[in-house]
Design a protein around this motif. Structure first.
Motif, mmCIF file in Angstrom:
data_model
loop_
_atom_site.group_PDB
_atom_site.id
_atom_site.type_symbol
_atom_site.label_atom_id
_atom_site.label_comp_id
_atom_site.label_asym_id
_atom_site.label_seq_id
_atom_site.Cartn_x
_atom_site.Cartn_y
_atom_site.Cartn_z
ATOM 1 N N ALA A 74 -43.669 16.451 -13.618
ATOM 2 C CA ALA A 74 -42.314 16.170 -14.082
ATOM 3 C C ALA A 74 -42.304 16.537 -15.554
ATOM 4 C CB ALA A 74 -41.948 14.701 -13.874
ATOM 5 N N TYR A 75 -41.474 17.499 -15.927
ATOM 6 C CA TYR A 75 -41.602 18.127 -17.226
ATOM 7 C C TYR A 75 -40.779 17.418 -18.304
ATOM 8 C CZ TYR A 75 -43.810 21.822 -14.548
ATOM 9 O OH TYR A 75 -44.654 22.511 -13.723
ATOM 10 N N ASP A 76 -41.309 17.471 -19.506
ATOM 11 C CA ASP A 76 -40.673 16.860 -20.674
ATOM 12 C C ASP A 76 -39.682 17.853 -21.283
ATOM 13 O OD1 ASP A 76 -40.030 15.469 -22.980
ATOM 14 O OD2 ASP A 76 -41.922 15.933 -23.999
ATOM 15 N N LEU A 77 -38.405 17.439 -21.389
ATOM 16 C CA LEU A 77 -37.366 18.311 -21.948
ATOM 17 C C LEU A 77 -37.069 18.020 -23.409
ATOM 18 C CD1 LEU A 77 -34.820 18.319 -18.976
ATOM 19 C CD2 LEU A 77 -36.606 19.987 -19.494
ATOM 20 N N ALA A 78 -37.761 17.069 -23.998
ATOM 21 C CA ALA A 78 -37.507 16.742 -25.405
ATOM 22 C C ALA A 78 -37.990 17.881 -26.300
ATOM 23 C CB ALA A 78 -38.206 15.436 -25.782
ATOM 24 N N HIS A 79 -37.196 18.187 -27.317
ATOM 25 C CA HIS A 79 -37.592 19.237 -28.240
ATOM 26 C C HIS A 79 -36.984 18.999 -29.616
ATOM 27 C CE1 HIS A 79 -33.801 20.620 -26.398
ATOM 28 N NE2 HIS A 79 -33.578 21.275 -27.522
ATOM 29 N N SER A 134 -36.750 13.862 -17.055
ATOM 30 C CA SER A 134 -35.618 13.581 -16.170
ATOM 31 C C SER A 134 -36.024 13.544 -14.705
ATOM 32 C CB SER A 134 -34.518 14.628 -16.374
ATOM 33 O OG SER A 134 -34.992 15.916 -16.017
ATOM 34 N N ALA A 135 -37.199 14.098 -14.360
ATOM 35 C CA ALA A 135 -37.738 14.062 -12.990
ATOM 36 C C ALA A 135 -36.797 14.699 -11.975
ATOM 37 C CB ALA A 135 -38.064 12.618 -12.577
ATOM 38 N N ASN A 136 -36.128 15.779 -12.369
ATOM 39 C CA ASN A 136 -35.188 16.457 -11.475
ATOM 40 C C ASN A 136 -35.762 17.732 -10.862
ATOM 41 O OD1 ASN A 136 -33.071 14.614 -11.720
ATOM 42 N ND2 ASN A 136 -32.348 15.554 -13.611
ATOM 43 N N GLU A 137 -37.091 17.915 -10.931
ATOM 44 C CA GLU A 137 -37.697 19.151 -10.429
ATOM 45 C C GLU A 137 -37.670 19.252 -8.904
ATOM 46 O OE1 GLU A 137 -39.050 18.508 -14.528
ATOM 47 O OE2 GLU A 137 -38.874 17.234 -12.770
ATOM 48 N N THR A 138 -37.655 18.129 -8.204
ATOM 49 C CA THR A 138 -37.621 17.986 -6.731
ATOM 50 C C THR A 138 -38.934 18.387 -6.052
ATOM 51 O OG1 THR A 138 -36.666 20.163 -6.219
ATOM 52 C CG2 THR A 138 -35.123 18.373 -6.708
ATOM 53 N N GLY A 155 -30.728 16.848 -8.570
ATOM 54 C CA GLY A 155 -31.865 16.140 -9.127
ATOM 55 C C GLY A 155 -32.637 15.351 -8.102
ATOM 56 N N SER A 156 -33.558 14.534 -8.620
ATOM 57 C CA SER A 156 -34.449 13.750 -7.778
ATOM 58 C C SER A 156 -34.969 12.588 -8.608
ATOM 59 C CB SER A 156 -35.622 14.623 -7.292
ATOM 60 O OG SER A 156 -36.281 15.233 -8.395
ATOM 61 N N GLY A 180 -46.599 1.964 -10.447
ATOM 62 C CA GLY A 180 -47.725 1.331 -9.784
ATOM 63 C C GLY A 180 -47.430 -0.105 -9.424
ATOM 64 N N ALA A 181 -48.332 -0.738 -8.678
ATOM 65 C CA ALA A 181 -48.289 -2.154 -8.283
ATOM 66 C C ALA A 181 -47.316 -2.426 -7.138
ATOM 67 C CB ALA A 181 -47.966 -3.063 -9.468
ATOM 68 N N GLU A 182 -46.170 -1.770 -7.099
ATOM 69 C CA GLU A 182 -45.212 -1.873 -6.002
ATOM 70 C C GLU A 182 -44.678 -0.478 -5.703
ATOM 71 O OE1 GLU A 182 -43.727 -4.040 -3.949
ATOM 72 O OE2 GLU A 182 -44.701 -5.900 -4.553
ATOM 73 N N ASN A 183 -44.361 -0.215 -4.435
ATOM 74 C CA ASN A 183 -43.733 1.056 -4.088
ATOM 75 C C ASN A 183 -42.359 1.101 -4.757
ATOM 76 O OD1 ASN A 183 -45.956 1.484 -2.484
ATOM 77 N ND2 ASN A 183 -44.909 1.047 -0.553
ATOM 78 N N THR A 184 -42.158 2.086 -5.626
ATOM 79 C CA THR A 184 -40.995 2.078 -6.504
ATOM 80 C C THR A 184 -40.437 3.481 -6.675
ATOM 81 O OG1 THR A 184 -42.163 0.360 -7.750
ATOM 82 C CG2 THR A 184 -40.150 1.213 -8.715
ATOM 83 N N PHE A 185 -39.112 3.547 -6.818
ATOM 84 C CA PHE A 185 -38.444 4.781 -7.213
ATOM 85 C C PHE A 185 -38.101 4.671 -8.697
ATOM 86 C CE2 PHE A 185 -37.545 4.214 -2.705
ATOM 87 C CZ PHE A 185 -37.916 5.450 -2.191
ATOM 88 N N LEU A 186 -38.568 5.644 -9.471
ATOM 89 C CA LEU A 186 -38.347 5.653 -10.920
ATOM 90 C C LEU A 186 -37.654 6.948 -11.318
ATOM 91 C CD1 LEU A 186 -41.851 4.372 -12.096
ATOM 92 C CD2 LEU A 186 -39.757 3.024 -11.856
ATOM 93 N N ASP A 187 -36.836 6.873 -12.362
ATOM 94 C CA ASP A 187 -36.089 8.064 -12.774
ATOM 95 C C ASP A 187 -35.755 7.990 -14.260
ATOM 96 O OD1 ASP A 187 -34.926 10.507 -12.446
ATOM 97 O OD2 ASP A 187 -33.139 9.804 -11.406
ATOM 98 N N GLU A 188 -35.583 9.179 -14.842
ATOM 99 C CA GLU A 188 -35.048 9.331 -16.209
ATOM 100 C C GLU A 188 -35.840 8.507 -17.233
ATOM 101 O OE1 GLU A 188 -31.891 11.385 -18.373
ATOM 102 O OE2 GLU A 188 -32.760 11.585 -16.373
ATOM 103 N N PHE A 189 -37.081 8.936 -17.456
ATOM 104 C CA PHE A 189 -37.947 8.263 -18.436
ATOM 105 C C PHE A 189 -37.611 8.774 -19.840
ATOM 106 C CE2 PHE A 189 -40.286 8.697 -14.461
ATOM 107 C CZ PHE A 189 -40.738 7.406 -14.238
#
Length: 750
Positions: free
Chosen positions: A441-446, A432-436, A211-212, A391-400
């Motif tokens: 970043a694709y939505d896996l909800a279904h 999940s943002a695991n596309e690398t 992931g990523s 936004g606003a700060e350089n940030t690493f975000l994951d798993e929305f």
């Protein structure tokens, strides 16, 4: 004839016309400055050269119109073309509808490329040539978890060799997501379920690492232009976050989520850290509602005694933290850090944990302001239709994650650290943002087989290259396996489910490993194969051997029913309240039920008298108010001698005895509850015993129940026919001499 134009136009400027018209339910004033109207369509003209008999067309010269453009209705369109993005574990599926030019199509060809970035990739030979009326294609020969670009081309719409986007072809990106599911159960040796066990799945011979995350610069953001379904009523927002700069250097708060409504209002979940004279703190906020936690925050881990491990705020410099907010219309917001609900009760719990280490009390500031979800500031109805993140700060975000419901504390704590399957109830968006790689970043909800498609776009024409979000799979920039992983958590029944276990190719073998503090399990791990034809594996069960023997003995309080025995009385310095249902003298324990104290008028113990023990059979035994179960799945009860033996899990627990119509000392609970009275108000507090070794010495439970028994022992039918009870023949007087020779009488009813 030089030219011929079959069109007319008119333009009026400097009108300055002002009108008032409703816009989104609110009256707006609009000024019209100019109006332009064009009617008709230009025709091609010709130029008749005077010195030749071959007139030619000079479109640009004659009309000033770009006739190099070919006008034809599109064959394909984006809204009628899909490429599955992790929807299936065994294939990538393409679907399309032909919008126009159906009569011209001879055949449909499908191409595939691993180049997803270039404008003109090398397509090579077609994977498949399909009939002109085809509308779907499944690609099974691809690697799992890898992005592929596809081209669907229609032959016959244009001359061979001429390719025009949407007229002759359309492209899209997709991938397959090969995953499996493992289920099982964890119990103690006696059959009781074990709660909160982490069960992880790791590939054989390695630890799962994939992931990523998304790196979102301060000048950028990730956007979902249109949600598949508008949000209202109750919303839960969740994400993992780690800032690039140290917490003390943040210049502003970070908008983890910014929801925008169809009335152009916003709701933002923001995180901020800083340092005050009173210390560093972390703050989550939605509108004016917020909490601020100073000094320490919950890491999400627990120690061997089951208490949360707290870590300094500075740990956020190097570690991801999980944030959740539960937003309900016109109610206070519930904030969570690493699965823990931040409220006054948890602040007190954190203070108690710190006090055991000699550390000062935790400061937790809370503003329980309510938030409007369904109405605007002006009272107009609204729903939430699109979204930005970061936004606003350089940030690493994951798993929305976005849920269209208010998750409970138990649900958040169970699921925040594990990957989801995507079909969980009320799951609205799962990125999940695991596309690398790639621009989405694709939505896996279904829901069923209908995928929601709330895909997040990284690029934006307004962003510079430096401000464009991108994927990052550096080890330090994604949550650790201990924080976010392929794992399950046992519920109150000991059941667990590990969803979305990724495998490669046609399948992989995985070791399934349970863990919970110092608990030991049998077996320590189990092997499971997940792959094509075996995507679900059930009954991977474990037994927790980290339980300890507890012996109990239930007896009646027989005083007043039976006399004490002729054994010598126990005298001396006797203490009553230092052991549960027992007296202590010279470090020796005398269990109540067998021994009872005689006291003077002041309540001081004079001596202990011994009594016959009367057992209580058939009493039910519970651990933490849950019925104890034996190895045969039967409820544990006291035997004919009033005794029982159970296995109690490691950690802090309570044991309770119950029997219909019976009352026990201390409510039959070991250890006993404590109580305190302040200003006339009595507060009762549950206490627990820390189990870390076998307890061979039985703990006595006292049954205080007494009943009146009426009967007779007679001979002959004449006596048997008499009514049972006292007073049949009236009162009787008996004269006698006592032990000192003094005459006395006694009156009784017979």
């Amino acid at each position: 004839m030089a030219t011929f134009i079959g069109s007319a136009s008119s333009q009026s400027d400097n009108l300055g016309r002002t009108i008032t018209t409703p816009v989104n339910g609110v009256n707006k004033t609009i000024t019209i400055k100019s109006v332009g109207i064009q009617v008709g369509m230009p025709y091609m003209g010709v130029k008749d050269a005077p010195f030749t008999n071959n007139p030619t067309q000079y479109y640009r010269n004659d009309l000033g119109f770009p006739w190099g453009i070919r006008y034809r209705y599109n064959t394909f369109s984006e809204d009628a073309f899909t490429v599955s993005k992790g929807y299936f574990s065994d294939r990538i599926e393409l679907n399309w509808d032909i919008k126009m030019n159906r009569d011209k199509i001879v055949s449909i060809s499908v191409y595939r490329s691993e180049d997803i970035d270039s404008q003109n990739p090398v397509w090579g030979k077609a994977l498949k040539t399909l009939p002109a009326d085809a509308g779907t294609f499944s690609d099974n020969n691809i690697e799992g978890g890898k992005l592929y670009r596809y081209k669907v081309a229609a032959k016959g719409v244009e001359v061979d060799g001429l390719e025009i986007l949407y007229s002759t072809y359309i492209t899209g990106i997709g991938y397959r997501n090969p995953t499996g599911v493992v289920t099982g159960n964890v119990t103690f040796t006696g059959g009781n379920p074990v709660k909160d066990v982490l069960v992880t799945a790791n590939p054989t011979g390695a630890q799962l690492k994939f992931g990523s995350s998304l790196y979102v610069p301060a000048g950028g953001y990730v956007s979902v232009p249109r949600l598949h379904k508008a949000l209202k009523d109750s919303i839960t927002l969740q994400a993992w976050v780690k800032a690039e700069r140290n917490v003390a250097s943040w210049s502003t708060d970070i908008p983890l989520f910014t929801l925008q409504s169809d009335a152009n209002e916003t709701i933002s979940l923001r995180i901020f850290t800083s340092e005050q004279p009173s210390g560093k703190f972390v703050q989550l906020s939605v509108g004016t509602a917020y909490f601020a936690l100073f000094g320490y925050y919950p890491s999400g881990e627990i120690d061997n005694s089951g208490e949360d491990i707290l870590v300094p705020i500075e740990n956020m410099n190097t570690s991801f933290v999980h944030c959740s907010a539960v937003i309900r219309d016109n109610k206070a917001v519930d904030f969570y850090i690493n699965g823990r609900l931040l409220n006054a009760a948890y602040g007190a719990k954190m203070t108690a944990i710190q006090a055991k280490k000699g550390l000062p009390a935790i400061r937790l500031d809370i503003n329980n302001a309510t938030v409007r979800v369904n109405t605007t500031a002006g009272g107009q109805p609204q729903t939430w239709t699109h979204l930005k993140m970061g936004g606003a700060e350089n940030t690493f975000l994951d798993e929305f994650r976005i849920w269209e419901t208010a998750l409970t504390p138990a649900q958040i704590r169970r699921d925040y650290r594990r990957y989801l399957n995507g079909n969980e109830a009320f799951l609205h968006t799962y990125i999940s943002a695991n596309e690398t790689i790639g621009d989405y970043a694709y939505d896996l909800a279904h829901t069923g087989f209908n995928y929601h498609g709330n895909n997040a776009k990284l690029s934006n024409s307004a962003f510079t290259s430096a401000n464009t979000p991108k994927f990052d799979n550096t080890a330090n920039n994604i949550p650790t396996n201990a924080q976010l992983g392929v794992l399950g958590v046992t519920d109150e029944f000991g059941n667990y489910v590990i969803s979305a276990i990724p495998y490669k190719g046609n399948g992989d073998s995985f070791t399934i490993v349970p863990s919970l503090g110092k608990h030991e399990f049998n077996p320590k791990q189990q092997l499971a194969f997940l792959g094509v034809g075996s995507t679900v594996v059930n009954k991977i069960d474990f037994v927790d051997k980290s339980s300890f023997v507890f012996n109990g003995h239930a007896v009646y309080d027989s005083r007043g029913v039976f006399p004490f025995t002729a054994d010598a009385a126990i005298t001396g310095n006797i203490k009553e309240n230092e052991a549960y249902n027992a007296y202590i003298k010279d470090n020796l324990k005398y269990q109540k039920g067998e021994y009872w104290a005689e006291k003077d008028a002041a309540g001081n113990i004079l001596r202990l008298r011994r009594y016959a023990q009367i057992p209580v059979p058939g009493a039910f035994v519970s651990i933490d108010n849950v019925q104890a179960i034996d190895a045969n799945n039967n409820p544990v009860q006291t035997d004919i001698d009033g005794r029982f033996r159970i296995q109690v899990p490691i950690g802090q627990h309570s044991i309770t005895l119950t029997k219909d119509g019976h009352t026990f000392a201390y409510d039959g609970r070991y250890p006993a509850k404590t109580s305190s009275t302040v200003n006339g108000i009595t507060t009762v507090t549950n206490t627990y015993q820390d189990f870390y070794e076998d307890r061979d010495e039985p703990v006595t439970f006292i049954d205080n129940t007494k009943v009146i028994v009426v009967g007779r022992v007679v001979g002959g039918t004449a006596q048997a026919d008499k009514t049972i009870g006292f007073g049949y023949d009236g009162k009787k007087t008996y004269n006698y001499k006592d032990a000192n020779g003094v005459e006395a009488c006694r009156v009784e009813e017979v």
